[in-house]
Design a protein around this motif. Structure first.
Motif, mmCIF file in Angstrom:
data_model
loop_
_atom_site.group_PDB
_atom_site.id
_atom_site.type_symbol
_atom_site.label_atom_id
_atom_site.label_comp_id
_atom_site.label_asym_id
_atom_site.label_seq_id
_atom_site.Cartn_x
_atom_site.Cartn_y
_atom_site.Cartn_z
ATOM 1 N N MET A 79 -11.233 32.326 60.784
ATOM 2 C CA MET A 79 -10.211 32.488 61.823
ATOM 3 C C MET A 79 -10.201 33.948 62.288
ATOM 4 O O MET A 79 -9.163 34.583 62.408
ATOM 5 C CB MET A 79 -8.840 32.108 61.277
ATOM 6 C CG MET A 79 -8.768 30.757 60.577
ATOM 7 S SD MET A 79 -9.080 29.369 61.681
ATOM 8 C CE MET A 79 -8.265 28.024 60.807
ATOM 9 N N GLY A 82 -7.779 36.340 64.871
ATOM 10 C CA GLY A 82 -6.323 36.371 64.757
ATOM 11 C C GLY A 82 -5.655 37.577 65.383
ATOM 12 O O GLY A 82 -4.498 37.512 65.793
ATOM 13 N N ASN A 108 -1.636 35.055 71.129
ATOM 14 C CA ASN A 108 -2.711 34.612 70.246
ATOM 15 C C ASN A 108 -2.294 34.730 68.779
ATOM 16 O O ASN A 108 -2.431 33.783 67.991
ATOM 17 C CB ASN A 108 -3.966 35.439 70.514
ATOM 18 C CG ASN A 108 -5.108 35.093 69.583
ATOM 19 O OD1 ASN A 108 -5.580 33.963 69.540
ATOM 20 N ND2 ASN A 108 -5.565 36.081 68.826
ATOM 21 N N PHE A 112 -1.258 31.785 66.015
ATOM 22 C CA PHE A 112 -1.967 31.781 64.726
ATOM 23 C C PHE A 112 -0.959 31.626 63.590
ATOM 24 O O PHE A 112 -1.092 30.753 62.726
ATOM 25 C CB PHE A 112 -2.742 33.091 64.599
ATOM 26 C CG PHE A 112 -3.596 33.249 63.369
ATOM 27 C CD1 PHE A 112 -4.968 33.263 63.476
ATOM 28 C CD2 PHE A 112 -3.034 33.432 62.108
ATOM 29 C CE1 PHE A 112 -5.777 33.446 62.347
ATOM 30 C CE2 PHE A 112 -3.817 33.614 60.985
ATOM 31 C CZ PHE A 112 -5.195 33.616 61.103
ATOM 32 N N TRP A 119 -2.079 24.414 58.204
ATOM 33 C CA TRP A 119 -3.340 24.580 57.476
ATOM 34 C C TRP A 119 -3.108 24.446 55.975
ATOM 35 O O TRP A 119 -3.838 23.739 55.282
ATOM 36 C CB TRP A 119 -3.953 25.951 57.749
ATOM 37 C CG TRP A 119 -4.196 26.303 59.186
ATOM 38 C CD1 TRP A 119 -4.292 25.440 60.252
ATOM 39 C CD2 TRP A 119 -4.374 27.619 59.713
ATOM 40 N NE1 TRP A 119 -4.517 26.143 61.401
ATOM 41 C CE2 TRP A 119 -4.574 27.477 61.119
ATOM 42 C CE3 TRP A 119 -4.390 28.889 59.165
ATOM 43 C CZ2 TRP A 119 -4.790 28.579 61.954
ATOM 44 C CZ3 TRP A 119 -4.597 29.986 59.982
ATOM 45 C CH2 TRP A 119 -4.800 29.830 61.366
ATOM 46 N N TYR A 352 -12.259 27.382 66.576
ATOM 47 C CA TYR A 352 -11.338 28.405 66.083
ATOM 48 C C TYR A 352 -11.828 29.823 66.369
ATOM 49 O O TYR A 352 -11.106 30.781 66.117
ATOM 50 C CB TYR A 352 -11.120 28.252 64.582
ATOM 51 C CG TYR A 352 -10.145 27.170 64.202
ATOM 52 C CD1 TYR A 352 -8.890 27.077 64.796
ATOM 53 C CD2 TYR A 352 -10.480 26.236 63.222
ATOM 54 C CE1 TYR A 352 -7.996 26.090 64.437
ATOM 55 C CE2 TYR A 352 -9.582 25.239 62.845
ATOM 56 C CZ TYR A 352 -8.347 25.175 63.461
ATOM 57 O OH TYR A 352 -7.457 24.186 63.094
ATOM 58 N N VAL A 357 -7.830 30.670 71.800
ATOM 59 C CA VAL A 357 -7.889 29.734 70.683
ATOM 60 C C VAL A 357 -6.669 28.831 70.669
ATOM 61 O O VAL A 357 -5.543 29.292 70.836
ATOM 62 C CB VAL A 357 -7.967 30.487 69.338
ATOM 63 C CG1 VAL A 357 -8.184 29.497 68.197
ATOM 64 C CG2 VAL A 357 -9.066 31.535 69.354
ATOM 65 N N TRP A 359 -4.880 27.204 67.887
ATOM 66 C CA TRP A 359 -4.869 27.348 66.428
ATOM 67 C C TRP A 359 -4.379 26.090 65.704
ATOM 68 O O TRP A 359 -4.360 26.060 64.480
ATOM 69 C CB TRP A 359 -4.014 28.553 66.023
ATOM 70 C CG TRP A 359 -4.589 29.868 66.463
ATOM 71 C CD1 TRP A 359 -4.090 30.698 67.426
ATOM 72 C CD2 TRP A 359 -5.775 30.504 65.967
ATOM 73 N NE1 TRP A 359 -4.887 31.814 67.567
ATOM 74 C CE2 TRP A 359 -5.923 31.724 66.677
ATOM 75 C CE3 TRP A 359 -6.714 30.173 64.999
ATOM 76 C CZ2 TRP A 359 -6.978 32.596 66.450
ATOM 77 C CZ3 TRP A 359 -7.771 31.043 64.770
ATOM 78 C CH2 TRP A 359 -7.899 32.251 65.489
#
Length: 379
Positions: A79, A82, A108, A112, A119, A352, A357, A359
Motif C-alpha cells: 500500500m 498512502g 488519499n 487509506f 483490511w 492498490y 487509489v 482503498w
C-alpha cells in the motif's frame, strides 16, 4: 493583634494561590514545549526466531491452515502510496479523482486510514507504505516527483503529517506498518549519499520522537534494481543504511530493519548478515514452486541465521486455485504480500498502487485476496 493578622492573611492567601497556579501553568507549558507529548502508543512488534510477535504474542496465535502453521507469520499488502503526492505540477494533473476532477493528497491518506479496519477484519496485519512511493502507474518511472524529503534529506512536514495519521491508526488497531524509505525513480531527488544518510537518520529520529514501537523499516524497495542513482542505496552498500538504522537506539529500543530485492532474486550475504528479517519479491515468479525454492535458497546463504522471511511484493494471484504463490509461501512458512495495480482498461476500484487509489475492498482481485486471507488466518 492576632485577629488583625488573620484578617491580613485571609486577604493575601487568595492572591498567593492565584500566583502559584500561574507559575504552575507556566512551568507546565514550558515542559510541553521542551518535551513534546507523543501519542499514547499501544502496539509493539518484535521478532523471536522466525516468528513475528505483536505485543509479545505471536501473530495469529495457534492458527493452522490445511496442516500449515500460520502462527508467527505477517501477511501484508503493498500500500506504498498512502502518503503520495506529486510535486511536479505538469504531471500532478494525471492523478485526479474521477468524481472531483482533482488530485488531493489528504483525501488519499484519509481514505487509506478509513479502510484499515476492513483490511484487519480479513486478517491483514501489515502493509508497506513508502516515503518515495512506487510507480503510480503500476510499473515504470517518468518525471513525477513524489518524495517526503527535501534535496538535502530534511523532512517535508506535509508528508509526515499524513504518515502520522496512518501510523497512529495502525497503532490503535494493532497493525504493523512496514515503512519504506527510498524508491528508485525518486532517489535522484536527494542530492548525494550524504543526503540519503541524513534522510535516513531524520526519519528514524522522527519515529523515535513519536514513540512508535509497531513499525518495521524497509530502507529501500528492491535495492538491486539498477535504476538507483545514489550509490549507498545500491545492493553492494545497502547494508550501510541498515546498520545506520540499527545504530540509532533510544531508551534501549531500536527499529527492526531490512531491505527488499527484485522479484525472483535471492538476498546477498551483506544484507542477510545485517538485516533483522528478510524481504523478497515474487514478481516474475510464474511457477509457485519457485516461491518455495527462493525460501530454501535464502536459508542456504552462508551467513543466514533463523529469522522471518517475508514476501512483501508479489503480483501473482489465482487465489481460487489450489496452488498459487500465496499458498506456496504459506507452505514454506514465509509471509506473503499482495501487490495489486490497475491494469489497462480497468476502473478506479482496481489496484492498490495506481493513483488515484480506491482503498476499499471493491474489485474482484481485492475481494479474492482478502477472502483467501480470511480463510487462511481464521479471522
Amino acid at each position: 493583634m492576632l485577629k488583625n493578622t488573620s484578617f491580613r492573611l485571609s486577604r493575601i492567601l487568595p492572591s498567593l494561590n492565584i500566583y502559584a497556579t500561574s507559575i504552575y501553568l507556566l512551568l507546565s507549558l514550558l515542559l510541553l514545549l521542551t518535551f513534546p507529548v507523543v501519542s499514547q502508543n499501544r502496539t509493539t512488534v518484535s521478532i523471536e526466531g522466525e516468528q513475528f510477535l505483536i505485543n509479545g504474542q505471536p501473530t495469529y496465535l495457534g492458527q493452522m491452515w490445511e496442516g500449515n502453521k500460520i502462527e508467527g507469520l505477517l501477511f501484508n499488502s503493498r500500500m506504498v502510496q498512502g502518503v503520495f503526492d506529486d510535486l511536479n505540477p505538469e504531471t500532478a494533473v494525471r492523478w485526479k479523482y474521477p468524481d472531483t476532477g482533482e488530485w488531493n493528497p489528504d483525501r488519499n491518506t484519509d481514505e487509506f486510514v478509513a479502510a484499515m479496519e476492513e483490511w484487519l477484519a480479513h486478517g491483514l496485519l501489515a502493509f508497506t507504505v513508502n516515503l518515495q512511493g512506487g510507480s503510480p502507474m503500476g510499473y515504470g518511472n517518468k518525471n513525477w516527483y513524489n518524495s517526503a524529503y527535501e534535496e538535502d534529506g530534511s523532512l517535508r512536514p506535509a508528508y509526515f503529517a499524513r504518515l502520522s495519521k496512518i501510523l497512529d491508526k495502525a497503532d490503535e488497531l494493532g497493525m504493523v506498518p512496514i515503512v519504506g524509505l527510498f524508491y528508485f525513480g525518486q532517489d535522484q531527488n536527494l542530492k548525494d549519499d550524504v543526503a540519503v544518510k541524513d534522510a535516513t537518520e531524520n526519519v528514524v529520529d522522527w519515529l523515535h520522537q513519536k514513540g512508535y514501537r509497531h513499525v518495521l523499516i524497509e530502507v529501500a524497495n528492491e535495492c538491486d534494481n539498477k535504476s538507483y542513482d545514489r550509490d549507498i542505496i545500491k545492493a553492494n552498500r545497502i547494508h550501510e543504511l541498515i546498520e545506520l538504522v540499527k545504530s540509532k537506539e533510544k531508551g534501549g529500543f531500536r527499529y527492526l530493519v531490512s531491505t527488499s530485492y527484485n522479484g525472483n532474486s535471492i538476498p546477498l550475504p551483506n544484507v542477510v548478515q545485517s538485516a533483522d528479517f528478510i524481504l523478497i519479491h515474487g514478481n516474475g515468479v510464474h511457477e509457485p514452486a519457485r516461491i518455495a525454492e527462493m525460501v530454501t535458497q535464502t536459508k542456504q546463504v552462508a551467513v543466514y541465521s533463523p529469522m522471518p522471511i517475508v514476501f512483501n511484493e508479489d503480483d501473482h494471484f489465482d487465489f481460487e486455485e489450489d496452488t498459487n504463490n500465496l499458498v506456496t509461501a504459506v507452505q514454506s512458512y514465509a509471509s506473503w504480500g499482495f501487490f495489486d495495480y490497475r491494469l489497462d482498461g480497468e476502473g478506479f476500484e482496481d489496484g492498490y498502487q495506481s493513483i488515484p487509489v480506491d482503498w476499499g475492498i471493491n474489485s474482484p482481485r481485492k475481494k479474492a485476496f482478502f477472502a483467501k486471507l480470511k480463510e487462511i488466518t481464521g479471522y
